[in-house]
Design an enzyme around this catalytic site. Structure first.
Site, PDB file in Angstrom:
ATOM      1  N   GLU A   3       0.842  -1.188   0.000  1.00  0.00           N
ATOM      2  CA  GLU A   3       0.000   0.000   0.000  1.00  0.00           C
ATOM      3  C   GLU A   3       0.886   1.250   0.000  1.00  0.00           C
ATOM      4  O   GLU A   3       2.107   1.175   0.036  1.00  0.00           O
ATOM      5  CB  GLU A   3      -0.960  -0.055   1.184  1.00  0.00           C
ATOM      6  CG  GLU A   3      -1.800  -1.324   1.138  1.00  0.00           C
ATOM      7  CD  GLU A   3      -3.059  -1.297   1.971  1.00  0.00           C
ATOM      8  OE1 GLU A   3      -3.587  -0.217   2.281  1.00  0.00           O
ATOM      9  OE2 GLU A   3      -3.547  -2.400   2.318  1.00  0.00           O
ATOM     10  N   LYS A  52       0.675   4.166  -5.315  1.00  0.00           N
ATOM     11  CA  LYS A  52       1.466   2.948  -5.397  1.00  0.00           C
ATOM     12  C   LYS A  52       2.523   3.011  -6.497  1.00  0.00           C
ATOM     13  O   LYS A  52       3.107   1.986  -6.869  1.00  0.00           O
ATOM     14  CB  LYS A  52       0.535   1.748  -5.619  1.00  0.00           C
ATOM     15  CG  LYS A  52      -0.477   1.569  -4.482  1.00  0.00           C
ATOM     16  CD  LYS A  52      -1.408   0.407  -4.730  1.00  0.00           C
ATOM     17  CE  LYS A  52      -2.436   0.295  -3.598  1.00  0.00           C
ATOM     18  NZ  LYS A  52      -3.339  -0.852  -3.786  1.00  0.00           N
ATOM     19  N   ASN A 162      -6.220  -2.767   0.536  1.00  0.00           N
ATOM     20  CA  ASN A 162      -7.237  -3.546   1.240  1.00  0.00           C
ATOM     21  C   ASN A 162      -7.218  -3.337   2.747  1.00  0.00           C
ATOM     22  O   ASN A 162      -8.265  -3.300   3.400  1.00  0.00           O
ATOM     23  CB  ASN A 162      -7.043  -5.032   0.919  1.00  0.00           C
ATOM     24  CG  ASN A 162      -8.352  -5.776   0.871  1.00  0.00           C
ATOM     25  OD1 ASN A 162      -9.406  -5.173   0.702  1.00  0.00           O
ATOM     26  ND2 ASN A 162      -8.295  -7.084   1.021  1.00  0.00           N
TER      27      ASN A 162
END
Length: 266
Positions: A3, A52, A162
């Site tokens: 992340e 990212k 996530n």
């Protein structure tokens, strides 16, 4: 997939190791041979991270763009570097250190104009200084898509994965199926401020910790791995605040976790 905090941490580590120094570059695997030849012998001038995406900047306005994807990894250490093994895409050596890249989705030389095109498609990044979250707030406020899906859309918010998705929704009591247009702007602003704080801590620590001390089993010292999250990968376990079993579903092809009591549906 790493992340945003991980990418910003790499940007800092690479800058500290190589900035201002001439580097030797190679591609033992061969897939980045032309790119390595182009940056070999140039001065490593700096780094930039957006979501990212990581950019290395070399003298002569040469940029290397890296997106780690699911399997990309960096390894860094003091010279001499170990013998190259396996699918080693890129190796950089300089200032007494080496940097290896394997398995990245993208590793390519780009122009400054191409970098602008890449970043133009990304939403605001909570880790970039002086970033205005207004475009994300406004896009979410117009959307009929669930907030749990919007947070994973890099064109809406950059760098959220996530773990941060599940944890930020829990921390603000937001059900992941709430439509973007039904999310109060003030709640988004609180989430943005919280994401900035949590992700900055992640850059410093090199790991994600989202729980408050009072919600951990061990309330003093460094958070253990088991104590680090409220809902992520805790399916069926009791909520840390209300004991309700943590729920699980799949949204935008990724596992989703939430507490049905603390994050009630509207």
């Amino acid at each position: 997939m790493p992340e945003g905090h991980t990418i910003h941490r790499f940007a800092r580590l690479h800058r500290e190791a190589f900035a201002g120094h001439e580097v030797a570059a190679s591609s033992p695997q061969g897939r980045f041979a032309e790119g390595a030849a182009l940056i070999d012998g140039r001065v490593f001038e700096g780094t930039d991270a957006w979501g990212k995406h990581l950019f290395h900047r070399y003298s002569g306005d040469v940029l290397v763009h890296v997106h780690l994807g699911l399997y990309g990894k960096f390894a860094q250490g003091p010279l001499p570097a170990p013998e190259p093994r396996g699918a080693l895409r890129m190796r950089i050596e300089g200032n007494g250190e080496y940097l290896d890249l394997r398995g990245a989705t993208r590793c390519e030389v780009v122009t400054p104009e191409e970098k602008k095109e890449i970043t133009a498609g990304l939403g605001p990044d909570p880790l970039r200084p002086r970033t205005d979250p207004t475009p994300a707030r406004e896009r979410i406020g117009r959307s009929r898509v669930a907030i749990g899906a919007l947070l994973m859309d890099q064109s809406v918010l950059a760098g959220i994965g996530n773990v941060y998705r599940a944890e930020i929704l829990y921390r603000h009591g937001v059900n992941p199926y709430v439509l973007g247009r039904d999310l109060e702007p003030a709640v988004f602003d609180d989430m943005w401020a919280d994401l900035t704080k949590l992700m900055q801590a992640g850059v410093r620590a090199g790991r994600i910790v989202t729980t408050e001390r009072e919600d951990r089993v061990r309330r003093s010292g460094r958070a253990t791995r088991a104590d680090s999250f409220y809902v992520y990968r805790r399916t069926g376990e009791p909520c840390r605040r209300c004991d309700t079993p943590i729920a699980h579903a799949v949204m935008v092809a990724r596992n989703l976790f939430w507490c049905p009591h603390c994050q009630p549906a509207l």
